[in-house]
Design a protein around this motif. Sequence first.
Motif, PDB file in Angstrom:
ATOM      1  N   ALA A 168       1.202  -1.087  -0.017  1.00  0.00           N
ATOM      2  CA  ALA A 168      -0.209   0.290  -0.187  1.00  0.00           C
ATOM      3  C   ALA A 168       0.754   1.231   0.067  1.00  0.00           C
ATOM      4  CB  ALA A 168      -1.216   0.171   1.446  1.00  0.00           C
ATOM      5  N   LEU A 169       1.981   1.355   0.993  1.00  0.00           N
ATOM      6  CA  LEU A 169       2.782   2.463   0.767  1.00  0.00           C
ATOM      7  C   LEU A 169       3.699   2.370  -0.575  1.00  0.00           C
ATOM      8  CD1 LEU A 169       4.040   2.250   4.846  1.00  0.00           C
ATOM      9  CD2 LEU A 169       1.949   3.683   3.233  1.00  0.00           C
ATOM     10  N   GLU A 170       4.303   0.957  -1.198  1.00  0.00           N
ATOM     11  CA  GLU A 170       4.768   2.229  -1.951  1.00  0.00           C
ATOM     12  C   GLU A 170       3.395   2.231  -3.374  1.00  0.00           C
ATOM     13  OE1 GLU A 170       8.220   1.354  -3.218  1.00  0.00           O
ATOM     14  OE2 GLU A 170       8.205   1.034  -1.372  1.00  0.00           O
ATOM     15  N   ASN A 171       2.352   1.780  -3.144  1.00  0.00           N
ATOM     16  CA  ASN A 171       1.686   2.696  -4.064  1.00  0.00           C
ATOM     17  C   ASN A 171       1.042   3.616  -3.885  1.00  0.00           C
ATOM     18  OD1 ASN A 171       1.271   0.096  -5.238  1.00  0.00           O
ATOM     19  ND2 ASN A 171      -0.317  -0.577  -4.512  1.00  0.00           N
ATOM     20  N   ALA A 172       1.300   4.181  -2.647  1.00  0.00           N
ATOM     21  CA  ALA A 172       1.402   5.544  -2.993  1.00  0.00           C
ATOM     22  C   ALA A 172       1.984   6.239  -2.925  1.00  0.00           C
ATOM     23  CB  ALA A 172       0.640   6.073  -1.172  1.00  0.00           C
ATOM     24  N   CYS A 173       3.490   6.175  -2.245  1.00  0.00           N
ATOM     25  CA  CYS A 173       4.909   6.752  -1.966  1.00  0.00           C
ATOM     26  C   CYS A 173       6.151   6.155  -2.358  1.00  0.00           C
ATOM     27  CB  CYS A 173       5.153   7.706  -1.166  1.00  0.00           C
ATOM     28  SG  CYS A 173       4.935   6.616   0.563  1.00  0.00           S
ATOM     29  N   PRO A 174       6.327   5.379  -3.432  1.00  0.00           N
ATOM     30  CA  PRO A 174       7.356   5.093  -3.680  1.00  0.00           C
ATOM     31  C   PRO A 174       8.976   5.154  -3.669  1.00  0.00           C
ATOM     32  CG  PRO A 174       6.260   4.703  -5.873  1.00  0.00           C
ATOM     33  CD  PRO A 174       5.262   5.968  -4.948  1.00  0.00           C
ATOM     34  N   GLY A 175       9.503   3.794  -3.041  1.00  0.00           N
ATOM     35  CA  GLY A 175      10.470   3.607  -1.820  1.00  0.00           C
ATOM     36  C   GLY A 175      10.772   5.103  -1.050  1.00  0.00           C
ATOM     37  N   VAL A 176       9.733   5.355   0.369  1.00  0.00           N
ATOM     38  CA  VAL A 176      10.157   6.519   0.995  1.00  0.00           C
ATOM     39  C   VAL A 176      10.342   5.235   2.821  1.00  0.00           C
ATOM     40  CG1 VAL A 176       8.405   8.393   2.236  1.00  0.00           C
ATOM     41  CG2 VAL A 176       9.041   8.130  -1.028  1.00  0.00           C
ATOM     42  N   VAL A 177       8.777   4.824   2.428  1.00  0.00           N
ATOM     43  CA  VAL A 177       8.910   3.828   3.906  1.00  0.00           C
ATOM     44  C   VAL A 177       9.607   2.807   3.625  1.00  0.00           C
ATOM     45  CG1 VAL A 177       7.504   3.768   6.061  1.00  0.00           C
ATOM     46  CG2 VAL A 177       6.593   5.545   4.331  1.00  0.00           C
ATOM     47  N   SER A 178      10.616   2.407   4.436  1.00  0.00           N
ATOM     48  CA  SER A 178      11.525   1.040   4.454  1.00  0.00           C
ATOM     49  C   SER A 178      10.622   0.340   5.619  1.00  0.00           C
ATOM     50  CB  SER A 178      13.235   1.249   5.318  1.00  0.00           C
ATOM     51  OG  SER A 178      12.737   2.352   6.957  1.00  0.00           O
ATOM     52  N   CYS A 179      11.257  -1.690   5.165  1.00  0.00           N
ATOM     53  CA  CYS A 179      10.130  -2.126   6.420  1.00  0.00           C
ATOM     54  C   CYS A 179      10.602  -1.811   7.165  1.00  0.00           C
ATOM     55  CB  CYS A 179      10.945  -3.690   5.210  1.00  0.00           C
ATOM     56  SG  CYS A 179      10.833  -3.722   3.246  1.00  0.00           S
ATOM     57  N   ALA A 180      12.304  -1.839   8.217  1.00  0.00           N
ATOM     58  CA  ALA A 180      12.794  -1.882   9.219  1.00  0.00           C
ATOM     59  C   ALA A 180      11.429  -0.182   9.469  1.00  0.00           C
ATOM     60  CB  ALA A 180      13.626  -0.398   9.496  1.00  0.00           C
ATOM     61  N   ASP A 181      11.188   0.760   9.439  1.00  0.00           N
ATOM     62  CA  ASP A 181       9.904   1.620   9.691  1.00  0.00           C
ATOM     63  C   ASP A 181       8.452   1.277   9.690  1.00  0.00           C
ATOM     64  OD1 ASP A 181      12.157   3.781  10.304  1.00  0.00           O
ATOM     65  OD2 ASP A 181      11.583   4.565   8.482  1.00  0.00           O
ATOM     66  N   ILE A 182       7.753  -0.087   8.869  1.00  0.00           N
ATOM     67  CA  ILE A 182       7.055  -0.208   8.916  1.00  0.00           C
ATOM     68  C   ILE A 182       6.636  -1.507  10.197  1.00  0.00           C
ATOM     69  CG2 ILE A 182       5.346  -2.075   7.235  1.00  0.00           C
ATOM     70  CD1 ILE A 182       6.631  -0.914   5.056  1.00  0.00           C
ATOM     71  N   VAL A 183       7.608  -2.553  10.365  1.00  0.00           N
ATOM     72  CA  VAL A 183       7.768  -3.006  11.795  1.00  0.00           C
ATOM     73  C   VAL A 183       7.793  -2.078  12.696  1.00  0.00           C
ATOM     74  CG1 VAL A 183       8.962  -4.902  12.382  1.00  0.00           C
ATOM     75  CG2 VAL A 183       9.474  -5.355  10.463  1.00  0.00           C
ATOM     76  N   ALA A 184       8.184  -1.145  12.422  1.00  0.00           N
ATOM     77  CA  ALA A 184       8.429  -0.613  14.477  1.00  0.00           C
ATOM     78  C   ALA A 184       6.711   0.424  14.297  1.00  0.00           C
ATOM     79  CB  ALA A 184       9.751   1.191  14.007  1.00  0.00           C
TER      80      ALA A 184
END
Length: 292
Positions: A75-91
């Motif tokens: 969902a985040l890649e579709n909205a803003c590609p390459g911005v939010v890391s997987c490490a941030d998503i886990v947090a």
Amino acid sequence: MRNHAHMLKRSYINEVMAVAPSLSGPLLRMHFHDCFIRGCDGSVLLDSPTNQSEKFAPPNLSLRGFNIIDRVKLALENACPGVVSCADIVALVARDVTVATKGPFWEVETGRRDGNVSLISEPINPATGLPPFFASINLLKQSFALRGLNTKDLVVLSGGHTIGMSHCSSFDSRLYNFTGKGDTDPSMDPNYIARLKLKCKQGDQTTLAELDPGSFKTFDDSYYRLVTKRRGLLQSDAALLNDPETRAYLVQSTSHGSTFFKDFGVSMVNMGRIGVLTGSQGEVRTICSKRN
């Protein structure tokens, strides 16, 4: 970034908790398992064609919810590609499942990058791996200190066991063979042992038991009441009674003066700073289970 985090929370986590509340514990624990090995770099998410990455190490085999991380990432890649890391998503997901189970809210620091190294050997390294479920208080304190966390962080983050489950095999010896003589753990309430034996037969590898019976789907401070009554499920829970500082916190958290909710957010932010990659280090993975 803040709007993306809110979007993530609104669209996915509440939905997930509504249909699969049992994922709250594993998703919270995933952040801990990630940060304690190589820092908070998303390395626990990486797949390996030969099953040699962190997620295949025995302590990580009970983690669940990787598909939730993947859905949020998509969902985040579709909205803003390459911005939010997987490490941030886990947090972020760890915070959102805490809130969704009636726990505290805290501002999650973002800007972590994803690491490219993930080794099955690291979580089980006796000196630097994940603290085992049978850890003594000294081993727990060493493990946290190694990562820049103090004794208060240890006892506060242990309170995350207010949600979630554990396999019977993780405390089997406490019920049936504590010193190798067919005995029970003398530090555990015998009435609680009797109740657990009804649920867990000796050698049971599959059954799950609640870490915080009665409110394991609700984030609250009842975990501390259980531990003070010698009803901590794991040896690492019971170990909190064996240190003056952790014991004092247990007692305080069963009183009206409990600061657990506020403290939990602070300690989660502290944990989320372990070994982070920033700037030109690492990458922002497009798919959390694969290097770019």
